[in-house]
Design a protein around this motif. Sequence first.
Motif, PDB file in Angstrom:
ATOM      1  N   UNK A 264       0.892  -1.179  -0.040  1.00  0.00           N
ATOM      2  CA  UNK A 264      -0.085   0.130   0.115  1.00  0.00           C
ATOM      3  C   UNK A 264       0.987   1.133  -0.046  1.00  0.00           C
ATOM      4  N   UNK A 265       0.549   2.157  -0.825  1.00  0.00           N
ATOM      5  CA  UNK A 265       1.377   3.654  -0.956  1.00  0.00           C
ATOM      6  C   UNK A 265       0.551   4.285   0.120  1.00  0.00           C
ATOM      7  N   UNK A 266       1.367   5.048   1.043  1.00  0.00           N
ATOM      8  CA  UNK A 266       0.881   6.186   1.999  1.00  0.00           C
ATOM      9  C   UNK A 266       0.570   7.499   1.553  1.00  0.00           C
ATOM     10  N   UNK A 267       0.021   8.138   2.341  1.00  0.00           N
ATOM     11  CA  UNK A 267      -0.598   9.627   1.766  1.00  0.00           C
ATOM     12  C   UNK A 267       0.571  10.211   1.511  1.00  0.00           C
ATOM     13  N   UNK A 268       1.857  10.314   2.148  1.00  0.00           N
ATOM     14  CA  UNK A 268       2.990  10.773   1.906  1.00  0.00           C
ATOM     15  C   UNK A 268       3.313  10.775   0.550  1.00  0.00           C
ATOM     16  N   UNK A 269       3.371   9.529   0.075  1.00  0.00           N
ATOM     17  CA  UNK A 269       3.744   9.240  -1.263  1.00  0.00           C
ATOM     18  C   UNK A 269       2.757  10.003  -2.358  1.00  0.00           C
ATOM     19  N   UNK A 270       1.555   9.753  -2.050  1.00  0.00           N
ATOM     20  CA  UNK A 270       0.535  10.199  -2.883  1.00  0.00           C
ATOM     21  C   UNK A 270       0.542  11.785  -2.871  1.00  0.00           C
ATOM     22  N   UNK A 271       1.074  12.411  -1.876  1.00  0.00           N
ATOM     23  CA  UNK A 271       1.049  13.861  -1.865  1.00  0.00           C
ATOM     24  C   UNK A 271       2.508  14.340  -2.482  1.00  0.00           C
TER      25      UNK A 271
END
Length: 496
Positions: free
Chosen positions: A234-241
């Motif tokens: 799963x990709x975390x929100x930090x990487x999404x942002x």
Amino acid sequence: MSEKLNVLIADDEPELRAGIKSQLSPRGFNIDEAVDGGQAWSKLQQKKYDLVLLDVRMPVMDGLEVLKKIRAHRPFSTVAVITAHANLKDAVEAIRDGAFDYIEKPLQADKLDKLVDKALAARLLVEEMSFSSPIENSNADERENPKDEFIGRGETMQRVFRMVDRLANVHTSVLIRGENGTGKELVAKAIHYNSPRKDRPFVAVNCGAISENLVESELFGHEKGAFTGAQQRKIGKFQFASGGTLFLDEMGDLPLQMQVKLLRVLQDQKITPVGSNREFKVDVRIVAATNKNLEKMIEQGTFRQDLFYRLNVMPLFLPPLRERTTDIPFLVDHFIKKFNSRHGREINGIQPDALAKLKLYSWPGNIRELENAIEHAFVVETKNQISESSFPEHILESIQDKVEGWDLPFETIRRPNAETTAPVSDFIGPENSNPNHKITLDFHQEKEKFEREFIIQALRHNGGKINQTCDRANIPKNTLLRKIKRYKINPRDYES
């Protein structure tokens, strides 16, 4: 488009102006033209423009000089610059000075449409934010004059807008503070969509809505098999942002263990997903928000002081609606227009007595609650003006309690945190203290007197200690400091 938007095209090439006008006119914009920088600035002083398309190289006054004047005197106009490919350095300088974006000559129709759409979307975010903490003018006539629309007693909102304007072009962390419903996420979005990161993601995370054992995975991601139930990576929100902005709402609810890890990410700009040995570089701007007293939490050991200082580089405070009741008429007018469009109604205003009653309510849910109350009225109201009877029941009951309370014959008012009562003349003046005389009171004037007396008594009972007063009197520290300054109170006068 329900309301026509004003666009100014400033360029010394008539063919280019004509081309832009022919492309944008069918979209319903009101379009004005300026042949040079001087004429552009003259028009900007006379009229409010939602969007300004500004050529960099113009006679009389170049575009960069006009841009600086706009940012100083018309900060809510969205500006996009037009430049030749050979002059891209001008475009970079314009972005640094506060332009929203740029477009190169020769103009391409699809790129122009995309630029206009993005610019207007950003403008709407800033406009929506303004109604979360609106500017209030002291003169009714001034409100109708675009030249004076930002002049008045609403200094709080003017400071917020000036700060948003400055924060849009830097990368520092921001901490937004205020009660629920005051518009903290709207402020965060306004910062993001007016910054160089506007084309990258804006990712919002509610720290209070994630279970404690899943916060790390939510923010940093995890590898397959990292824990029970982790069936895939799963990709975390930090990487999404990455490249954009991460909005951490309800920051005060973040567990202590995660506060330590977040602090390290802010320092190193690197994350490690759960179950992984690899570090990933991230380029994320953090905008955090909370309605909690973080200073008190630091004293209690539930919030890290070093994380607080890291986030609190540029703090923004949004005051509650109950401290800005003079803003209610402007908000109500805004929401009536909004819901007329949404629900296909033709409500043309609110009855004066109903509006007066709204100012008596304390609005614990702030702007969000007021918006819901007006939408409730749209559903219930059968006439073309909102009446008191269309308000939600709990608001009516609260208003009635206050009205009945103010109608009682005043003889004494109990001083806060005191065992004795004070004559009403201490608060309302001797001319109104005769019990046989019908009392005429000004709500806002008497409220201020009561607030000042409350703060003085609270400071006296706590030896002039600010933190202790905040704790025992249940006053947020920012609110107390603001009131002390407003009422010119010196806490040292009450030191024990």
